[in-house]
Enzyme design. Sequence first.
Site, short mmCIF file in Angstrom:
data_model
loop_
_atom_site.label_atom_id
_atom_site.label_comp_id
_atom_site.label_asym_id
_atom_site.label_seq_id
_atom_site.Cartn_x
_atom_site.Cartn_y
_atom_site.Cartn_z
CD GLU A 1 0.03 10.20 15.92
OE1 GLU A 1 0.77 10.95 15.28
OE2 GLU A 1 -1.14 10.57 15.96
CD GLU B 1 13.38 -0.15 9.26
OE1 GLU B 1 13.80 1.13 9.75
OE2 GLU B 1 13.86 -0.96 9.23
N GLY C 1 2.88 3.75 13.64
CA GLY C 1 3.77 2.25 14.09
C GLY C 1 3.17 1.60 15.29
CB CYS D 1 13.06 8.30 8.63
SG CYS D 1 14.13 7.38 7.48
CD GLU E 1 10.08 11.89 12.07
OE1 GLU E 1 8.88 11.24 12.15
OE2 GLU E 1 11.13 11.47 11.45
N GLY F 1 6.68 4.35 8.38
CA GLY F 1 6.09 5.65 8.50
C GLY F 1 6.20 6.20 10.11
CE LYS G 1 -1.84 2.70 2.98
NZ LYS G 1 -1.73 4.04 2.38
P1 NAD Z 1 2.26 8.16 8.43
O1 NAD Z 1 2.72 7.13 9.62
O2 NAD Z 1 1.28 8.88 8.24
O3 NAD Z 1 1.70 7.04 6.96
C1 NAD Z 1 2.58 5.88 6.80
C2 NAD Z 1 1.67 4.97 6.10
O4 NAD Z 1 0.81 4.30 6.85
C3 NAD Z 1 0.95 5.48 4.68
O5 NAD Z 1 0.95 4.75 3.82
C4 NAD Z 1 -0.45 5.53 5.53
O6 NAD Z 1 -1.50 5.65 4.63
C5 NAD Z 1 -0.48 4.41 6.38
N1 NAD Z 1 -1.35 4.47 7.57
C6 NAD Z 1 -1.83 5.87 8.02
N2 NAD Z 1 -2.68 5.21 9.16
C7 NAD Z 1 -2.74 3.95 9.47
C8 NAD Z 1 -3.48 2.78 10.02
N3 NAD Z 1 -4.21 3.25 10.95
N4 NAD Z 1 -3.18 1.56 9.76
C9 NAD Z 1 -2.37 1.26 8.75
N5 NAD Z 1 -1.64 2.06 7.95
C10 NAD Z 1 -1.80 3.35 8.28
O7 NAD Z 1 3.90 8.77 7.85
P2 NAD Z 1 3.86 9.60 6.67
O8 NAD Z 1 3.67 10.90 7.21
O9 NAD Z 1 3.51 8.89 5.24
O10 NAD Z 1 5.74 9.47 6.65
C11 NAD Z 1 6.59 10.07 7.43
C12 NAD Z 1 6.92 9.34 8.42
O11 NAD Z 1 7.65 8.22 8.13
C13 NAD Z 1 7.96 9.84 9.42
O12 NAD Z 1 7.68 9.53 10.71
C14 NAD Z 1 9.31 9.45 8.82
O13 NAD Z 1 10.26 9.24 10.03
C15 NAD Z 1 8.66 7.84 8.69
N6 NAD Z 1 9.52 7.26 7.92
C16 NAD Z 1 10.64 6.33 8.40
C17 NAD Z 1 11.59 5.72 7.63
C18 NAD Z 1 12.47 4.54 8.09
O14 NAD Z 1 13.03 3.81 7.64
N7 NAD Z 1 12.50 4.30 9.61
C19 NAD Z 1 11.60 5.85 6.31
C20 NAD Z 1 10.85 6.82 5.73
C21 NAD Z 1 9.98 7.47 6.35
#
Ligand code: NAD
Length: 494
Positions: free
Chosen positions: A231, A250, A233, A284, A383, A228, A175
């Site tokens: 929160e 991650e 996660g 990230c 963050e 992502g 997704k």
């Molecule tokens: P996000 O957590 O809002 O969303 C990430 C993904 O999760 C999206 O596809 C979203 O649609 C999905 N999602 C949202 N709610 C969900 C739920 N309840 N159940 C399942 N899936 C759900 O993050 P974002 O704003 O898209 O990305 C930014 C974040 O990602 C930052 O915190 C960044 O640090 C992190 N990130 C981490 C890494 C890493 O390797 N550690 C890499 C890139 C980004």
Amino acid sequence: MEYKMLIDGGWTEAASGRRSGVIDPSTEEAIATVPRASREDARAAIDAARDSFDGGPWPQMRTDERGDVLERLARLLEENAEEFASLEALNGGKPIRQASFGDIPMAIEHTRYFAQLAKTLGEEVVELPDIGIKSRVLREPIGVCTGIIPWNYPLLMAVWKIAPALAAGNTVILKPATYTPLTALEYARLAMKAGVPSGVLNVVTGSGSEVGEELVSNPKVDRVAFTGSTEVGRKVMAMAASTVKKVTLELGGKAPMVVLEDADMEEAIRGTLFGAFLHQGQVCLSGTRLLLPSSLHDSFLKRLIEKTKSLRLGPTSSWETDLGPLISESQREGVEGYIAGGLGDGARLVHGGRRPEGLERGFYLEPTIFDDVTSDMTIAREEIFGPVLSIFAYDGPEEAVDLANATTYGLAASVWSSDLKRAEEVARRIRAGTVWVNHHHILSCAAPHGGYGQSGIGRELGIWGLHEYTELKHLFLDESGEAMKDAFGLVSPE
Ligand code: NAD
């Protein structure tokens, strides 16, 4: 352009017929629409992946055959690299130079790396010294794997979820983030062309609250790989718990960049700009906390501001652009909220903080630097995920290490010094999954990527990343027939 999503080998509309718009964050203009999938569509993809795993050829294929398919995929991506770079820049708010020399080459190399690594998967013979025989340990695919990814590296994150999972013989449902589905769909198109069988790879475009939650909680799914925010996660981990799914997370970061007194100042300043402002700080691994020795603080800051002023903001299609837009209006407003919070907490704004003049369309924001930041401030702890750098002054390496570790995150850090031994001593004391010396952000397909603390669980990339997609089976097969005879006597006397 109207895209469809990939379910069971077919390019598919959402069952509801609904669609979502996709925009270019540089101009706010519509560029495409994609199906707005629901739980029903997610379940169809899960069923396809389940059937393909349980009955299909993919998990049973020889590892070199799977590797060959992935190698073809890497080659196809290479042949289409320019188109992918343009699309990533257009949809992801990624300056074209970064997409062309960063995201896309990495996506190719990482796909190719897992194509090669697939061939190393097999079985090991282990000595059992207590039993006195040789036994076998097999690495098997886990089953149906779901990947949920963010918008900041739309293609690379898709590759990290798809390539190792397929290499190990799993089936996959990906997704993408709702803002950035396009390059993941194009990658899936190439995967089909490369010979990935129908149903083995599925890409479902929809929201986190519907599609994402179904992909995490559905009992037919065996493993969830989530990238992502911390929160979301946490929610993913809780949802996966009811069926004890394997989970890798991650998550976010708050990386320190620790400048030691003997650092090459010009190099450290260039490194700071790269660490803090690559992709507008929406990474990230971004170096968001700059730790300066008090003795260097004033001269470093003066020069850093001068250099920051020379960064060019503009649309991602321009080869001149250093910083593009943020991904969305709500992302920009969130970052502006942090900037207001930093001012409210007493941090000193020394550069940026506003929307740039002359760029009225698009979600631009100036690179922003706060000085006099303390660890209790919100901008120091949370963050921000935008172009905001916080500066701390320290006295002595002990204080530097304490400040670096004063975070609930632990994804990355960098240490800057001309004395590699000193730098290494500090680097070893920082609690983070990656610590660079005199570098920031650099990633290799062969080194593990992941976090300590609330930055996540598990690792991606390298052999460790591939093994996360395997189950270990101990196959006890005593060819001598002698080993266990005595043991049977414990319950069945002769
Ligand atoms: P996000 O957590 O809002 O969303 C990430 C993904 O999760 C999206 O596809 C979203 O649609 C999905 N999602 C949202 N709610 C969900 C739920 N309840 N159940 C399942 N899936 C759900 O993050 P974002 O704003 O898209 O990305 C930014 C974040 O990602 C930052 O915190 C960044 O640090 C992190 N990130 C981490 C890494 C890493 O390797 N550690 C890499 C890139 C980004």
